[in-house]
Scaffold this motif. Structure first.
Motif, PDB file in Angstrom:
ATOM      1  N   ARG A 448      37.134  -9.856  23.780  1.00 60.43           N
ATOM      2  CA  ARG A 448      36.437 -10.139  22.585  1.00 60.43           C
ATOM      3  C   ARG A 448      36.209 -11.428  21.981  1.00 60.43           C
ATOM      4  N   ALA A 449      37.425 -12.168  22.132  1.00 55.17           N
ATOM      5  CA  ALA A 449      37.360 -13.302  21.681  1.00 55.17           C
ATOM      6  C   ALA A 449      36.165 -14.255  22.487  1.00 55.17           C
ATOM      7  N   ARG A 450      36.193 -13.975  23.800  1.00 54.11           N
ATOM      8  CA  ARG A 450      35.174 -15.019  24.523  1.00 54.11           C
ATOM      9  C   ARG A 450      33.821 -14.495  23.962  1.00 54.11           C
ATOM     10  N   VAL A 451      33.170 -13.291  23.679  1.00 52.89           N
ATOM     11  CA  VAL A 451      31.947 -13.056  23.209  1.00 52.89           C
ATOM     12  C   VAL A 451      31.742 -13.394  21.992  1.00 52.89           C
ATOM     13  N   VAL A 452      32.776 -13.277  21.012  1.00 55.32           N
ATOM     14  CA  VAL A 452      32.650 -13.630  19.675  1.00 55.32           C
ATOM     15  C   VAL A 452      32.295 -15.214  19.614  1.00 55.32           C
ATOM     16  N   ILE A 453      33.139 -16.027  20.550  1.00 52.50           N
ATOM     17  CA  ILE A 453      33.018 -17.373  20.491  1.00 52.50           C
ATOM     18  C   ILE A 453      31.618 -17.772  21.074  1.00 52.50           C
ATOM     19  N   ASP A 454      31.444 -17.253  22.097  1.00 52.60           N
ATOM     20  CA  ASP A 454      30.110 -17.567  22.992  1.00 52.60           C
ATOM     21  C   ASP A 454      28.891 -17.034  22.161  1.00 52.60           C
ATOM     22  N   ASN A 455      28.810 -15.922  21.530  1.00 53.55           N
ATOM     23  CA  ASN A 455      27.444 -15.392  21.390  1.00 53.55           C
ATOM     24  C   ASN A 455      27.294 -15.614  19.606  1.00 53.55           C
ATOM     25  N   CYS A 456      28.304 -15.831  19.153  1.00 55.74           N
ATOM     26  CA  CYS A 456      28.204 -15.640  17.482  1.00 55.74           C
ATOM     27  C   CYS A 456      28.508 -17.024  16.639  1.00 55.74           C
ATOM     28  N   ALA A 457      29.479 -17.795  17.267  1.00 55.18           N
ATOM     29  CA  ALA A 457      29.995 -19.010  16.662  1.00 55.18           C
ATOM     30  C   ALA A 457      28.913 -20.115  16.377  1.00 55.18           C
ATOM     31  N   HIS A 458      28.919 -20.778  15.400  1.00 56.16           N
ATOM     32  CA  HIS A 458      28.159 -21.923  15.300  1.00 56.16           C
ATOM     33  C   HIS A 458      28.519 -23.017  15.993  1.00 56.16           C
TER      34      HIS A 458
END
Ligand code: 0RQ
Length: 503
Positions: A448-458
């Protein structure tokens, strides 16, 4: 205009707002109508605030405990907060003056799920209700009350209050009669039965509210508009967020996980939800339905264009223009909108049965999907949880929508650990920012951490997030949900200290 107070028993109880407010005594628990700026009493709270100020000028105490459906308006929350007339407020509110006092620690605010409010009061958790102040659009000959533009907890307030003050607002469209569905089948445990609602547009109750006429101490005539939030043009970030979400919906339809007309939509209020509704209008999707708490401008447009077949709600949050359209075309909307009590509009049993798709805003989300919707830097309340939890925990899909940064880029909405938790990682399925969409379904924490950082973070915060996550994976006490405890909330502290989360 046509006479709206038809019950002859009440004719001699028609009084001024000041006379009505005089029935409310210091220390009372007062339950008022109102939900997101619709259907709140317009005159008695103002008169009460004036009286409270006069009493305060004499050096005497006067405060009430105030319960409502959800947020109200400057004439209610604002006026009473400014008068320092509220000792305790429950539930959802969004008034700047009240917010200021809450965050100064001067006004106690209890922020609970909107579906819980009525039952917790029935359970006795909030003591007795001394007075109910309820706006209606008319009183029929037999004493039945025709609700106005919100239902909220009015049924409960009218049932439980020792004395009742009714405001009859002639500004509300007469044609609203028949739009409501008030369910009287709720009971207390252990006597509860299934709620017989299978489709979002089923009618399971009656169109009017009951009240014991002997409890009515005052009836006040008013003629004033609901709080109208001006319509803001949809900004580019919101359009991007809406685009990602609608693309995802179509992907899910393609996979056969969602029907072609989706499932009943719940939508929060604000710029982003409005952008999603506008995006749905152009999406090519048809036959949509809505089981939600608040109807805002975009939802009326969808009904008008026929993209949305019907909507169920408990209140409105409309711009002045949309309000005029609503009043003018009330005959059209009455056939397509059903207004319910908020214990039904937000009921976990119904949200689960219907398979609602929740779409709500957030302040921040962490690497693992915990969402903070309410507390800036963990301690300063913004609005409240509202109904977002009712739909997030119980719906078919929960989605959270937000720009990836706040305060001109100084704050990342994606943080190592949220500073306050409203929706846990167990309830949150989809995160969307202008950067993209993270689908957390079926993923273990580190994925989850991977996709949150890769897809959503600025991009401005991506390296910083990766750095935290990599070191947490290496050094964390446990490796299931890796964290570095001394650092987990350091981004928030840095913002408080320096005005920026940037390292
Ligand atoms: O503050 O105006 O002072 O700059 O929060 O943020 O981006 O305008 O977004 O209006 O959609 O509100 C979560 C508050 C989002 C809302 C929340 C600051 C930002 C700005 C507003 P400023 P935006 P929205 C249906 C469901 C809970 C209730 C709910 C909400 C202000 O969606 O109240 O879902 N939700 N109800 O600058 C610090 C961050 C921030 C931040 C935004 N990470 N840190 N400040 N802001 N992110 C309705 C009912 O249930 C009744």
């Amino acid at each position: 205009s046509v006479e709206r107070i038809l019950d002859p028993r009440l004719r001699d109880r028609i009084v001024s707002a000041e006379q009505a407010a005089a029935f409310i005594q210091p220390g009372e628990t007062v339950a008022m109508s109102g939900f997101t700026g619709s259907g709140y009493p317009k005159a008695v709270p103002l008169a009460l605030a004036q009286r409270i100020e006069q009493v305060h000028e004499q050096g005497l105490p006067f405060q009430i405990k105030l319960l409502t459906g959800a947020s109200t308006a400057p004439e209610l929350d604002g006026a009473l907060a400014k008068a320092d007339g509220i000792a305790m407020r429950m539930p959802f509110q969004s008034d700047p003056d009240a917010r200021k006092r809450i965050n100064e620690g001067k006004l106690d605010y209890i922020d609970i799920h909107l579906s819980h409010v009525a039952q917790h009061v029935w359970f006795g958790f909030y003591g007795d209700i001394d007075t109910a102040v309820i706006e209606v659009s008319a009183i029929r000959e037999d004493g039945a009350l025709v609700p106005s533009t919100s239902v909220g907890n009015n049924k409960t307030w009218l049932d439980l209050a020792k004395k009742v003050i009714i405001e009859v607002n002639e500004w509300q469209p007469e044609g609203i009669e028949g739009m409501h569905d008030i369910y009287y089948g709720t009971a207390l445990p252990p006597h509860r039965k299934p709620i017989p609602l299978i489709h979002a547009n089923d009618r399971i109750g009656q169109t009017t509210l009951n009240v014991d006429p002997d409890k009515i101490v005052a009836v006040v005539r008013t003629n004033g508009p609901d709080r109208n939030s001006p319509f803001k043009p949809i900004d580019d970030e919101s359009k991007l967020i809406a685009g990602h979400l609608i693309e995802f919906f179509k992907h899910e339809i393609g996979k056969g996980r969602l029907p072609p007309n989706l499932l009943p939509l719940q939508s929060g209020v604000g710029n982003i939800p409005n952008a999603v509704l506008a995006g749905l209008a152009e999406s090519g999707l048809r036959g949509l339905t809505s089981f939600t708490e608040v109807i805002q401008d975009g939802m009326l447009d969808l009904l008008k264009s026929g993209v949305l077949e019907y909507a169920s709600c408990t209140g409105f949050a409309l711009s002045p223009e949309a309000n005029e359209t609503f009043k003018r075309d009330i005959a059209f909307y009455r056939e397509r909108i059903i207004m319910r009590t908020q214990e039904i509009s937000n009921h976990p049993e119904l949200v689960r049965r219907l398979g609602c798709i929740g779409m709500n805003g957030m302040l921040e989300v962490d690497l693992y999907g915990n969402v903070n919707s309410t507390h800036v830097m963990g301690s300063r309340i913004m609005n409240g949880i509202g109904g977002s939890g009712d739909f997030t925990r119980n719906g078919f899909l929960s989605t959270f929508l937000s720009p990836s940064t706040a305060k001109n880029g100084a704050i990342s909405s994606i943080v190592p650990m949220v500073s306050h938790v409203d929706h846990t990682e167990h309830d949150v399925a989809i995160i969307v920012t202008e950067q993209g969409l993270a689908d957390l379904r079926g993923l273990p924490p580190r994925a989850r951490a991977r996709v949150v950082i890769d897809n959503c973070a600025h991009p401005d915060f991506r390296d910083q997030l990766n750095d935290y996550f990599d070191r947490a994976c290496r050094d964390s006490y446990g490796k299931h949900t890796p964290h570095l405890l001394p650092e987990a909330l350091s981004w928030h502290q840095r913002y408080i200290d320096t005005g920026s989360m940037k390292a």
